[in-house]
Write an enzyme that holds these catalytic residues in place. Structure first.
Site, PDB file in Angstrom:
ATOM      1  N   CYS A  80       0.817  -1.221   0.000  1.00 52.68           N
ATOM      2  CA  CYS A  80       0.000   0.000   0.000  1.00 52.68           C
ATOM      3  C   CYS A  80       0.844   1.260   0.000  1.00 52.68           C
ATOM      4  O   CYS A  80       0.296   2.367  -0.157  1.00 52.68           O
ATOM      5  CB  CYS A  80      -0.934   0.014   1.217  1.00 52.68           C
ATOM      6  SG  CYS A  80      -2.117  -1.347   1.251  1.00 52.68           S
ATOM      7  N   HIS A  90      -2.173  -5.170   7.191  1.00 58.55           N
ATOM      8  CA  HIS A  90      -2.585  -5.381   5.803  1.00 58.55           C
ATOM      9  C   HIS A  90      -3.363  -6.687   5.699  1.00 58.55           C
ATOM     10  O   HIS A  90      -2.903  -7.730   6.154  1.00 58.55           O
ATOM     11  CB  HIS A  90      -1.360  -5.428   4.887  1.00 58.55           C
ATOM     12  CG  HIS A  90      -1.715  -5.529   3.436  1.00 58.55           C
ATOM     13  ND1 HIS A  90      -1.942  -4.422   2.642  1.00 58.55           N
ATOM     14  CD2 HIS A  90      -1.874  -6.617   2.633  1.00 58.55           C
ATOM     15  CE1 HIS A  90      -2.228  -4.813   1.412  1.00 58.55           C
ATOM     16  NE2 HIS A  90      -2.200  -6.136   1.383  1.00 58.55           N
ATOM     17  N   CYS A  91      -4.554  -6.606   5.113  1.00 57.74           N
ATOM     18  CA  CYS A  91      -5.380  -7.794   4.891  1.00 57.74           C
ATOM     19  C   CYS A  91      -5.107  -8.317   3.489  1.00 57.74           C
ATOM     20  O   CYS A  91      -5.345  -7.618   2.499  1.00 57.74           O
ATOM     21  CB  CYS A  91      -6.863  -7.454   5.065  1.00 57.74           C
ATOM     22  SG  CYS A  91      -7.959  -8.863   4.763  1.00 57.74           S
ATOM     23  N   CYS A  94      -8.608  -8.630   1.470  1.00 54.94           N
ATOM     24  CA  CYS A  94      -9.154  -7.346   1.000  1.00 54.94           C
ATOM     25  C   CYS A  94      -8.131  -6.544   0.212  1.00 54.94           C
ATOM     26  O   CYS A  94      -8.496  -5.591  -0.483  1.00 54.94           O
ATOM     27  CB  CYS A  94      -9.648  -6.519   2.187  1.00 54.94           C
ATOM     28  SG  CYS A  94     -10.980  -7.309   3.137  1.00 54.94           S
ATOM     29  N   CYS A  97      -4.756  -2.011   3.698  1.00 55.59           N
ATOM     30  CA  CYS A  97      -4.408  -1.888   5.109  1.00 55.59           C
ATOM     31  C   CYS A  97      -5.647  -1.444   5.879  1.00 55.59           C
ATOM     32  O   CYS A  97      -6.305  -0.481   5.495  1.00 55.59           O
ATOM     33  CB  CYS A  97      -3.266  -0.880   5.292  1.00 55.59           C
ATOM     34  SG  CYS A  97      -1.647  -1.522   4.841  1.00 55.59           S
ATOM     35  N   HIS A 104      -9.991 -11.288   9.286  1.00 52.98           N
ATOM     36  CA  HIS A 104     -10.889 -11.333   8.136  1.00 52.98           C
ATOM     37  C   HIS A 104     -11.893 -12.450   8.379  1.00 52.98           C
ATOM     38  O   HIS A 104     -11.523 -13.604   8.527  1.00 52.98           O
ATOM     39  CB  HIS A 104     -10.125 -11.579   6.833  1.00 52.98           C
ATOM     40  CG  HIS A 104     -11.001 -11.502   5.622  1.00 52.98           C
ATOM     41  ND1 HIS A 104     -11.230 -10.319   4.942  1.00 52.98           N
ATOM     42  CD2 HIS A 104     -11.723 -12.455   4.981  1.00 52.98           C
ATOM     43  CE1 HIS A 104     -12.047 -10.547   3.930  1.00 52.98           C
ATOM     44  NE2 HIS A 104     -12.373 -11.838   3.932  1.00 52.98           N
ATOM     45  N   CYS A 105     -13.173 -12.078   8.436  1.00 53.81           N
ATOM     46  CA  CYS A 105     -14.220 -13.026   8.821  1.00 53.81           C
ATOM     47  C   CYS A 105     -14.888 -13.608   7.578  1.00 53.81           C
ATOM     48  O   CYS A 105     -15.503 -12.868   6.802  1.00 53.81           O
ATOM     49  CB  CYS A 105     -15.247 -12.332   9.708  1.00 53.81           C
ATOM     50  SG  CYS A 105     -16.562 -13.441  10.262  1.00 53.81           S
ATOM     51  N   CYS A 111     -13.567  -7.707   6.263  1.00 56.01           N
ATOM     52  CA  CYS A 111     -12.490  -7.574   7.231  1.00 56.01           C
ATOM     53  C   CYS A 111     -13.039  -6.867   8.472  1.00 56.01           C
ATOM     54  O   CYS A 111     -13.652  -5.805   8.376  1.00 56.01           O
ATOM     55  CB  CYS A 111     -11.335  -6.776   6.630  1.00 56.01           C
ATOM     56  SG  CYS A 111      -9.776  -7.036   7.481  1.00 56.01           S
TER      57      CYS A 111
END
Length: 270
Positions: A80, A90-91, A94, A97, A104-105, A111
């Site tokens: 990012c 950071h995900c 997705c 950040c 993350h569900c 997220c």
């Protein structure tokens, strides 16, 4: 009539919190955390790691950033291209950040972070109450099934299936909700529970622990009338979080767990 009213209230709250958990987008860091074009070019053209670390330190000097990497450097996201605020991660799903990222569900396909963590907790709570209500109202028919008062074969199957599903979801959600209640009481995220945040003087798992009441207010806000409603009321903007003060420590950003654990958490905040 009373059963129907309670059922529809729980159902509306369940759907409302689930909808808010799904469609509340994760909050990303503000523009001041992104590197400028000149800083980015200077950073990418530099090959020496120690000089790169110094460039990041100079950029972060004006930002309220106090957590560090494992080796003491500034937390930087190369995907990012930004300085990570405290508790930001950071995900990979997705690809952004997320401020105060928890996890993350897959249940909500979103997220869970600063923007929707309260909604996620309420979703778990109302799901528990919903399952408990269904199991409680069906249980008397389950007793009739065992005593032979239910003669319809189809109704027997529906009663057994509904009771089994409600109890199964209730037990599984109970452990998940209990774990997140423990995290809220300690002011930690799921990621911080597995890996303690690192400050300038080292890792500290209780670095953001302000005491039970203040920890609740961090997530639910100070207005208690809004705690049980899926309305945004969390404190702050997700970029900076108050940290507990040290007991006679030189650095006010860190907490010496061995010294402060016996003295309690409710101390003056930085």
């Amino acid at each position: 009539v009373a059963y129907l009213i309670i059922f529809h209230i729980l159902f509306v709250l369940f759907v409302w919190t689930y909808w808010k958990s799904i469609f509340t987008l994760p909050v990303q860091p503000g523009k001041k955390y992104h590197m400028s074009y000149a800083d980015k070019e200077r950073y990418e053209n530099e090959e020496r790691p120690e000089v790169q670390r110094q460039i990041l330190a100079d950029i972060a000097r004006k930002l309220p950033v106090y957590t560090r990497t494992g080796n003491g450097g500034i937390r930087f996201c190369d995907r990012c291209q930004l300085i990570k605020p405290d508790r930001c991660h950071h995900c990979s799903v997705c690809a952004v950040c997320v401020l105060k990222m928890d996890h993350h569900c897959p249940w909500v396909n979103n997220c869970i972070g600063f923007s929707n963590y309260k909604f996620f907790l309420l979703f778990l709570a109302y799901s528990l109450l919903y399952c408990l209500y269904i199991a409680g109202t069906v249980f008397k028919y389950f007793i009739k099934y065992w005593t032979g008062e239910l003669t319809n074969g189809r109704s027997k199957f529906h009663v057994l299936f509904l009771l089994f599903v409600a109890i199964m979801f209730f037990v599984s959600l109970l452990f998940l909700f209990g774990y997140h209640c423990w995290l809220v009481s300690r002011n930690r995220s799921t990621l911080e529970a597995f890996s303690a945040p690192v400050f300038q003087n080292g890792p500290d798992k209780n670095g953001f622990n302000l005491g039970f009441v203040k920890n609740l207010q961090q997530v639910f806000g100070e207005e208690k009338k809004l705690w049980l409603l899926p309305i945004a009321s969390s404190q702050g903007d997700g970029h900076f979080f108050p940290m507990r003060a040290l007991c006679e420590a030189r650095n006010p950003l860190l907490a010496n767990e061995e010294q402060c654990e016996d003295d309690g958490i409710d101390e003056e905040l930085h």
